[in-house]
Write a protein that holds these residues in place. Structure first.
Motif, short mmCIF file in Angstrom:
data_model
loop_
_atom_site.label_atom_id
_atom_site.label_comp_id
_atom_site.label_asym_id
_atom_site.label_seq_id
_atom_site.Cartn_x
_atom_site.Cartn_y
_atom_site.Cartn_z
N LEU A 121 5.62 14.43 19.77
CA LEU A 121 4.78 15.12 18.81
C LEU A 121 3.88 14.10 18.12
N TYR A 122 2.86 14.59 17.44
CA TYR A 122 1.89 13.72 16.80
C TYR A 122 2.42 13.17 15.47
N VAL A 123 1.84 12.03 15.06
CA VAL A 123 2.26 11.38 13.82
C VAL A 123 1.02 10.95 13.04
N ARG A 124 1.00 11.30 11.77
CA ARG A 124 0.07 10.73 10.80
C ARG A 124 0.89 10.10 9.68
N CYS A 125 0.33 9.12 9.02
CA CYS A 125 1.03 8.42 7.95
C CYS A 125 0.32 8.65 6.62
N PHE A 126 1.12 8.60 5.54
CA PHE A 126 0.61 8.78 4.19
C PHE A 126 0.80 7.48 3.40
N SER A 127 -0.05 7.32 2.40
CA SER A 127 0.13 6.27 1.40
C SER A 127 -0.18 6.86 0.04
N GLN A 128 0.55 6.45 -0.97
CA GLN A 128 0.36 7.00 -2.31
C GLN A 128 -0.26 5.94 -3.21
N VAL A 129 -1.30 6.34 -3.96
CA VAL A 129 -1.96 5.46 -4.92
C VAL A 129 -1.71 6.01 -6.31
N ASN A 130 -1.16 5.18 -7.18
CA ASN A 130 -0.86 5.59 -8.55
C ASN A 130 -1.85 4.95 -9.52
N ASN A 131 -1.94 5.56 -10.72
CA ASN A 131 -2.79 5.03 -11.80
C ASN A 131 -4.22 4.78 -11.33
N LEU A 132 -4.76 5.74 -10.62
CA LEU A 132 -6.12 5.63 -10.12
C LEU A 132 -7.12 5.68 -11.27
N ASP A 133 -8.14 4.86 -11.22
CA ASP A 133 -9.19 4.86 -12.24
C ASP A 133 -10.12 6.04 -11.98
#
Length: 417
Positions: free
Chosen positions: A294-306
């Motif tokens: 099956l297909y795979v995508r990845c996530f990343s989380q950014v906190n305290n964005l301006d």
């Protein structure tokens, strides 16, 4: 009494020893009359609202003119009340006999925004019953409503916490966790692999709830059967549109596939939850994918964005310097790392999806992913885990059978405002 100030004195001979004469009142200058002899004659507000100017006499009467005073900047004559509860009335003096008034919009309370501001930035407003001008105030959710609030406890479970799921898999079986390892090793092309924001270790294998939010979903539309979605909204369309624009501008990006993607959420020890992103349909399959990957995508989380200069929207491009914006404005001067796929209600936290499906050297072998060339390989999909670990039950990932899955979403939706 005003003599030569107000009178013309003309003579014409004598009558006996007396001068023959006539007295005529001098004419007032242009725009001046004898109608008003004092400021109180101008109007009921007298000197409060009127300028009283004099210019000589006509006979014994003052030549004068009355002009209404100007209202202070921003104020208008004749405004004595506001139309609507979203305005605050203020007054300041008079212009003539009319009050000078102003109706500024009452600002929305701290932490809330006007409807136009919310919707103009791609959000959905939850009204709080107050107005600013003629517009509703309320909290703004910058994605299609999923029915799950930011602080719902479900977001701390394996249904939504893909980052924790990823680490749990790696901790337990290491590189045999093929999809989790690939995302953990992934780093955005164009950045150093040790980059603090988008290098290795900053990306993770997303949970089923996170993938569902790519589409936007309606809790009430989720059933206890597979091949059901509750799909709503156009998040995915906005994200795919960005991928298409970037690709046309020379970025190595690709739209989301129409087939099934793995998630890091487990139905049970053999069957992870999966999602078909063209329809939002959910399903589950065994970790070998019935013999295919099956297909795979990845996530990343950014906190305290301006967000002081701009509010991020679903589908915005994320750059390696943590700036963001519309794909239409991409000019090649910055390095693109992904696309914003989700945002918190205050938009200070966003989740980024990588630019393209990962590619693998094989669907089932350990170390089948090359993080230095994430989009190059022999196959565009993979098993969830190696064959040796197909039956592995991850002790730190809570399983969600169908009925438990549904109950968790329904319970979380009860507190949604």
């Amino acid at each position: 009494s005003k003599g030569s100030e107000g009178w013309n004195f003309n003579t014409n001979g004598y009558s006996g020893d007396e001068i023959c004469s006539k007295c005529s009142p001098k004419a007032c200058a242009s725009d001046y009359t004898t109608e008003h002899q004092k400021v109180g004659d101008c109007g009921s507000k007298g000197s409060e609202g009127w300028n009283f100017n004099t210019n000589g006499y006509s006979g014994d009467e003052i030549c004068s003119k009355c002009s209404p005073k100007s209202c202070p900047a921003g104020y208008s004559a004749g405004i004595s009340e506001c139309n609507g509860s979203g305005y605050k009335y203020n007054s300041s003096g008079y212009s003539g006999d009319e009050i000078c008034g102003i109706c500024p919009e009452i600002p929305c309370a701290t932490g809330t925004v006007k409807q136009s501001e919310c919707e103009g930035n791609g959000g959905v407003l939850t009204p709080n019953g107050y107005l600013s001008g003629n517009e509703n105030c309320g909290s703004c959710r910058y994605l299609q409503p999923s029915g799950i609030s930011d602080d719902a406890s479900i977001r701390n479970t394996s249904l939504f916490d893909g980052k924790a799921n990823t680490q749990a898999m790696i901790n337990q079986i290491g590189a045999d966790a093929l999809a989790a390892t690939a995302c953990n090793q992934f780093y955005a092309p164009g950045v150093d692999k040790n980059d603090a924001n988008f290098g290795q270790g900053n990306w993770y294998f997303p949970a089923i709830g996170e993938l569902m939010e790519l589409c936007g979903f309606d809790v009430e539309g989720i059933t206890d059967a597979p091949f059901s979605s509750g799909n709503t909204g156009d998040n995915k369309n906005a994200i795919n549109n960005t991928f298409s624009i970037l690709k046309n501008k020379g970025v190595n990006a690709g739209v989301l596939n129409t087939d099934y993607y793995w998630s890091s959420t487990e139905k049970n020890n053999t069957g992870p939850w999966t999602i078909k992103l063209d329809s939002g349909y959910r399903n589950y399959t065994y970790k070998g994918g019935q013999g295919y990957g099956l297909y795979v995508r990845c996530f990343s989380q950014v906190n305290n964005l301006d967000t002081s200069n701009n509010i991020p929207k679903i589908g915005d491009v994320m750059y390696s310097d943590l700036s963001y914006g519309s794909a239409n404005n991409y000019d090649g001067s910055k390095n693109v790392v992904g696309v914003i796929a989700w945002g918190s209600e205050n938009r200070k936290t966003v989740k980024i999806i990588n630019l393209k499906d990962l590619w693998f050297s094989s669907i089932s072998n350990i170390n089948n992913f090359n993080p230095d060339n994430p989009y190059i390989g022999n196959v565009p999909n993979t098993y969830h885990t190696t064959a040796a670990k197909l039956w592995e039950d991850f002790k730190d990932i809570e399983n969600y059978e169908i009925s438990k899955f549904l109950q968790a979403f329904k319970e979380a939706a009860k507190s949604y405002n």
